[in-house]
Write a protein that holds these residues in place. Sequence first.
Motif, PDB file in Angstrom:
ATOM      1  N   TRP A 381    -135.744  39.330  67.739  1.00 54.75           N
ATOM      2  CA  TRP A 381    -135.558  40.223  68.762  1.00 54.75           C
ATOM      3  C   TRP A 381    -135.955  41.568  68.472  1.00 54.75           C
ATOM      4  CZ3 TRP A 381    -132.308  44.352  69.888  1.00 54.75           C
ATOM      5  CH2 TRP A 381    -132.484  44.833  71.385  1.00 54.75           C
ATOM      6  N   TRP A 382    -136.828  42.331  69.465  1.00 54.10           N
ATOM      7  CA  TRP A 382    -136.822  43.638  69.334  1.00 54.10           C
ATOM      8  C   TRP A 382    -136.593  44.286  70.769  1.00 54.10           C
ATOM      9  CZ3 TRP A 382    -140.426  40.205  67.870  1.00 54.10           C
ATOM     10  CH2 TRP A 382    -141.718  40.033  68.548  1.00 54.10           C
ATOM     11  N   ASP A 383    -136.432  45.482  71.086  1.00 51.70           N
ATOM     12  CA  ASP A 383    -136.291  46.079  72.441  1.00 51.70           C
ATOM     13  C   ASP A 383    -137.720  46.316  73.087  1.00 51.70           C
ATOM     14  OD1 ASP A 383    -136.772  48.433  71.070  1.00 51.70           O
ATOM     15  OD2 ASP A 383    -134.789  49.340  71.694  1.00 51.70           O
ATOM     16  N   ASN A 388    -135.491  49.014  68.249  1.00 49.79           N
ATOM     17  CA  ASN A 388    -134.230  48.242  67.496  1.00 49.79           C
ATOM     18  C   ASN A 388    -134.873  46.902  67.658  1.00 49.79           C
ATOM     19  OD1 ASN A 388    -132.065  50.115  67.796  1.00 49.79           O
ATOM     20  ND2 ASN A 388    -132.751  50.561  69.772  1.00 49.79           N
ATOM     21  N   GLN A 389    -134.394  46.056  66.411  1.00 48.64           N
ATOM     22  CA  GLN A 389    -134.863  44.779  66.223  1.00 48.64           C
ATOM     23  C   GLN A 389    -134.027  43.951  65.582  1.00 48.64           C
ATOM     24  OE1 GLN A 389    -138.530  45.649  63.798  1.00 48.64           O
ATOM     25  NE2 GLN A 389    -137.618  44.200  62.209  1.00 48.64           N
ATOM     26  N   ARG A 422    -126.901  46.422  67.351  1.00 52.71           N
ATOM     27  CA  ARG A 422    -128.191  45.790  67.934  1.00 52.71           C
ATOM     28  C   ARG A 422    -127.650  44.299  68.451  1.00 52.71           C
ATOM     29  NH1 ARG A 422    -132.381  47.218  63.307  1.00 52.71           N
ATOM     30  NH2 ARG A 422    -132.560  49.642  63.650  1.00 52.71           N
ATOM     31  N   MET A 425    -127.005  45.096  72.086  1.00 50.97           N
ATOM     32  CA  MET A 425    -127.739  45.102  72.969  1.00 50.97           C
ATOM     33  C   MET A 425    -128.733  43.967  73.328  1.00 50.97           C
ATOM     34  SD  MET A 425    -129.386  48.276  70.881  1.00 50.97           S
ATOM     35  CE  MET A 425    -130.894  48.837  71.948  1.00 50.97           C
ATOM     36  N   GLU A 429    -129.087  41.850  76.899  1.00 51.24           N
ATOM     37  CA  GLU A 429    -130.301  41.195  77.550  1.00 51.24           C
ATOM     38  C   GLU A 429    -130.281  40.083  77.825  1.00 51.24           C
ATOM     39  OE1 GLU A 429    -135.159  41.175  76.050  1.00 51.24           O
ATOM     40  OE2 GLU A 429    -133.857  42.794  75.444  1.00 51.24           O
TER      41      GLU A 429
END
Length: 471
Positions: A381-383, A388-389, A422, A425, A429
């Motif tokens: 995942w990354w934003d 951010n990953q 992270r 975050m 999502e």
Amino acid sequence: MPKPAEVLDRDAEWRMLEEIWERARPDLVFAVGRRRVGKSFILSRFARQVDGIYYQATRRTEAEQLAALSRIVGARFQDAALRRGINFPSWEELFAYVTDRAGGNPFLLVLDEFPYLAAAAPALTSIVQSAWDHDWQKTGMKLILSGSYISAMNQLEQIDQPLYGRRTAKLIVNPFGFADAALFMPQYGVRDQLVAYGLFGHLPGHLSLLDAERSLPQNAAAALLSPSGRLVDDAQHMLDAFTSDAHVHYSIIEAIAGGEQTWSGITKRVGRVGGALQRPLQWLEEMQVIARIVPITERNPRRSKRVLYRIIDPYVAFWHRTVIRLVNAGSLGLVEPERLWDEVVGPDLDDIMGPVFEEVCRDFVRRTHRLPFRPIRVGEWWDATSQNQVDVVSMASGGELLVGECKWGRVTAAHLATLRQRANMLAAELAGTTRVHLALFTGRGEADDEVRRAVAEGTVLLITAEDLRDR
């Protein structure tokens, strides 16, 4: 039937072939896998076990192919005329002869590199269709059509093709993961095994080049950094047999290996407009050379704009990142291979191994039973800002997540703090997250005191390189 000792791993593939062989019906099987993945190796050994016929096609004319297969059929059935060069006049006659001699009993015929045969004999797929529809339905014929040209093999199943809807099974021979690749190098410690995997890649045909009597630097120098090395130019010619426009595909691979993983970065590096690269990128993906990666949170991955492209084979990535620079500079052959290892490859190993180690960790999560749950999806995942990953994300059906950070070196409290941030975050999502498990992966097996305390308290999992070797 026992699997030959020289066939390392491949237990699932061997069992599938056994099941096909034991079925009381005819079978038409497609076998697909990259070159040097071991596809021909396992098919030829299985054909030997069941006293069948194995034929590997080459780039020759239809008459030459028919003559070569006629001799092999003659040897199998001890037919003196065929062995002495009296060839079958047609494919129909050859198939009819084999069917008659099999006498209704199970019989295996493997036509390896079938796309070469189909190119030389355009009517062959229609002939196979006719034999399947009319001659083999009440027999024990087992026909395996195999190929490394994955796009061409996939094309056989298109609705406008003669063999559409007729295959009874599909054998996909995948490259080895790290745990299986380590079987080729039991003489090394796990750290060297990982580095060897990062340089030689995941194909058995490449891993088998590792000499047990040599150290890792010696093996790399001999195979990858010497002008006479077996792998010094393999990546440079891996696509030549499949496309006449290979230079564009190689440029794409080199761009990705050089760090350009986005659509815009690749097009800028290659010097082509985006539309011109769409088909080559799709073809490389279909040929299992590159992977199209999107964040695991994307609801419609095929339509996502948050796309990264990665090279699948570590050897290909290493060659196009490092070896090609030595080739272009004229260093190969001028500088001793051992010196190239010491001065070029060795100092760059940490950067080379970072992405390799991450993929090894994701593969471990896919197959292990040692984690809190069995996943239904594994990815990363990354934003939206790409700032951010998360290296490893594993999802369970009940809303549980495993979120992991991978470090080729040691792991520290700072890494754990970043992972926690992270993970929050990522959970925000995703809708319906019920529990988050944290994991730190270390290539050195080293962690600072705070991480060790968190592990003892059960708030984070620590996974070492030795764990990744478990099968």
